[in-house]
Design an enzyme around this catalytic site. Structure first.
Site, mmCIF file in Angstrom:
data_model
loop_
_atom_site.group_PDB
_atom_site.id
_atom_site.type_symbol
_atom_site.label_atom_id
_atom_site.label_comp_id
_atom_site.label_asym_id
_atom_site.label_seq_id
_atom_site.Cartn_x
_atom_site.Cartn_y
_atom_site.Cartn_z
ATOM 1 N N THR A 1 0.829 -1.206 0.000
ATOM 2 C CA THR A 1 0.000 0.000 0.000
ATOM 3 C C THR A 1 0.866 1.259 0.000
ATOM 4 O O THR A 1 0.623 2.196 -0.768
ATOM 5 C CB THR A 1 -0.932 0.010 1.226
ATOM 6 O OG1 THR A 1 -1.687 -1.187 1.241
ATOM 7 C CG2 THR A 1 -1.867 1.202 1.188
ATOM 8 N N TYR B 1 -12.959 -2.905 -2.059
ATOM 9 C CA TYR B 1 -14.126 -2.352 -2.746
ATOM 10 C C TYR B 1 -15.266 -3.348 -2.923
ATOM 11 O O TYR B 1 -16.417 -3.019 -2.665
ATOM 12 C CB TYR B 1 -13.743 -1.767 -4.127
ATOM 13 C CG TYR B 1 -14.903 -1.038 -4.788
ATOM 14 C CD1 TYR B 1 -15.266 0.223 -4.356
ATOM 15 C CD2 TYR B 1 -15.637 -1.625 -5.811
ATOM 16 C CE1 TYR B 1 -16.342 0.893 -4.933
ATOM 17 C CE2 TYR B 1 -16.703 -0.972 -6.402
ATOM 18 C CZ TYR B 1 -17.061 0.287 -5.954
ATOM 19 O OH TYR B 1 -18.126 0.934 -6.519
ATOM 20 N N ILE C 1 5.227 -4.572 9.999
ATOM 21 C CA ILE C 1 5.469 -4.073 8.639
ATOM 22 C C ILE C 1 5.155 -2.589 8.711
ATOM 23 O O ILE C 1 3.998 -2.188 8.837
ATOM 24 C CB ILE C 1 4.626 -4.820 7.603
ATOM 25 C CG1 ILE C 1 5.027 -6.302 7.596
ATOM 26 C CG2 ILE C 1 4.810 -4.201 6.221
ATOM 27 C CD1 ILE C 1 4.264 -7.161 6.614
ATOM 28 N N LYS D 1 -0.440 -9.872 8.414
ATOM 29 C CA LYS D 1 -0.225 -8.474 8.777
ATOM 30 C C LYS D 1 -1.583 -7.931 9.195
ATOM 31 O O LYS D 1 -2.480 -7.768 8.376
ATOM 32 C CB LYS D 1 0.329 -7.680 7.589
ATOM 33 C CG LYS D 1 0.488 -6.188 7.888
ATOM 34 C CD LYS D 1 0.927 -5.412 6.661
ATOM 35 C CE LYS D 1 1.012 -3.912 6.947
ATOM 36 N NZ LYS D 1 1.403 -3.124 5.757
ATOM 37 N N ARG E 1 -8.746 0.631 4.764
ATOM 38 C CA ARG E 1 -8.394 0.856 3.359
ATOM 39 C C ARG E 1 -9.313 0.085 2.412
ATOM 40 O O ARG E 1 -9.622 0.557 1.317
ATOM 41 C CB ARG E 1 -6.948 0.404 3.101
ATOM 42 C CG ARG E 1 -5.892 1.336 3.632
ATOM 43 C CD ARG E 1 -5.572 2.430 2.625
ATOM 44 N NE ARG E 1 -4.383 3.177 3.011
ATOM 45 C CZ ARG E 1 -3.809 4.107 2.267
ATOM 46 N NH1 ARG E 1 -4.302 4.398 1.074
ATOM 47 N NH2 ARG E 1 -2.756 4.754 2.683
ATOM 48 N N TYR F 1 -2.962 -9.936 4.593
ATOM 49 C CA TYR F 1 -2.906 -8.536 4.998
ATOM 50 C C TYR F 1 -4.328 -8.036 5.198
ATOM 51 O O TYR F 1 -5.115 -7.976 4.253
ATOM 52 C CB TYR F 1 -2.171 -7.738 3.925
ATOM 53 C CG TYR F 1 -2.043 -6.247 4.146
ATOM 54 C CD1 TYR F 1 -2.276 -5.645 5.384
ATOM 55 C CD2 TYR F 1 -1.655 -5.424 3.091
ATOM 56 C CE1 TYR F 1 -2.144 -4.282 5.555
ATOM 57 C CE2 TYR F 1 -1.515 -4.055 3.246
ATOM 58 C CZ TYR F 1 -1.761 -3.489 4.479
ATOM 59 O OH TYR F 1 -1.632 -2.139 4.651
#
Length: 292
Positions: free
Chosen positions: A44, A107, A203, A161, A138, A133
């Site tokens: 990202t 999305y 991370i 993550k 997000r 992740y």
């Protein structure tokens, strides 16, 4: 290679928006010298959403080339299309990357079963170690602990993550999993607490500009020296927070430029340069952290 301070590397760009190989080399040299345990290329923070597929592959391969075996490289390979994520993952088979970081599909908001089937398909397409992740702020999609536990039964899915900032997730996941599964924080502000609860590292966005400090923080946590770790973390806390004062990676790229780690803080639309207010806030955080 999958523990400690792992940097979510920015993608340096020149004034015209092309990937800047000179700055990329400088960044990699900086992380090698600072003790960063591994580099995530094109996650990202690496602006994967504004790179073309060709640039995505080039950035990962150039990171491998310029790191020259001095630091492990993890490829960001997430996508909201399972077929695209599988294609990206396969692209790095036998490339030299040590693993892949794959974000939950954004999305389209899949169900938990959809998430399971998505990551199962990716894992079965490659022998590379896979790190899940989860970053619902997000993606609009939250992968819940029971789904993580199901996925952990797949041999090459080795870790997660977790970027919710919800520390209760650590124990929830641990209760469902064996001890070999890696838990990595994706939230710098709560990473130390995450590690104290049993996580193996972070991370990190902050590591882009405070690589030595983040490496030391993780080393202190691994030793169980939380007194010194908390003292260091308190100094870094303004950075942890202000690097998200505006959407990431806007603040951290500006900070990288100011610290002369990259030539420009160029971003691609729809990302915009750091505002004057943001500049004041981030600059003060760099001063408070002793970096400027």
């Amino acid at each position: 290679m999958f523990t400690g301070s792992i940097v979510a590397l920015v993608t340096p760009m020149d004034e015209k928006g092309a990937i800047d190989r000179v700055s990329l080399r400088k960044l990699i040299d900086y992380h090698v010298a600072s003790g960063t345990k591994a580099i995530v290329s094109v996650g990202t923070t690496g602006e994967t959403s504004t790179l073309t597929h060709e640039e995505h592959g080039d950035m990962v391969m150039w990171t491998l080339e310029l790191s020259d075996g001095r630091v492990p490289v993890i490829a960001g390979t997430g996508a909201n299309s399972t077929a695209e994520a599988v294609s990206l993952t396969r692209r790095f088979n036998d490339s030299g990357v040590v693993g892949c970081l794959s974000v939950t599909p954004y999305y389209n908001r899949p169900s938990q079963e959809g998430l399971y089937q998505h990551f199962k398909a990716i894992a079965e397409s490659s022998n590379l170690p896979q790190i899940l992740y989860n970053v619902p702020t997000r993606t609009g999609c939250d992968m819940l602990p029971p789904t993580v536990a199901r996925l952990a039964e797949i041999n090459n899915i080795i870790g997660l993550k977790e970027a919710t900032g919800n520390l209760s997730r650590v124990s929830q996941i641990q209760d469902l999993l064996n001890t070999d599964f890696l838990l990595l924080s994706g939230d710098d502000a709560s990473a130390l607490d995450f590690m104290q609860l049993g996580g193996q590292g972070v991370i990190s966005v902050t590591a882009n500009i405070a690589a030595k400090e983040m490496a030391h923080l993780c080393a202190l946590a691994a030793e169980g020296n939380y007194t010194d770790a908390r003292r260091l973390n308190q100094r870094l806390m303004p950075l942890h927070k202000t690097l998200f004062f505006e959407p990431s990676p806007i603040p951290v790229k500006w900070a990288c430029k100011v610290l002369e780690l990259i030539k420009t803080d160029t971003l691609r639309l729809p990302m915009m340069p750091l505002t004057e207010t943001g500049i004041c806030v981030v600059k003060q955080a760099l001063i408070d952290a002793g970096l400027l």
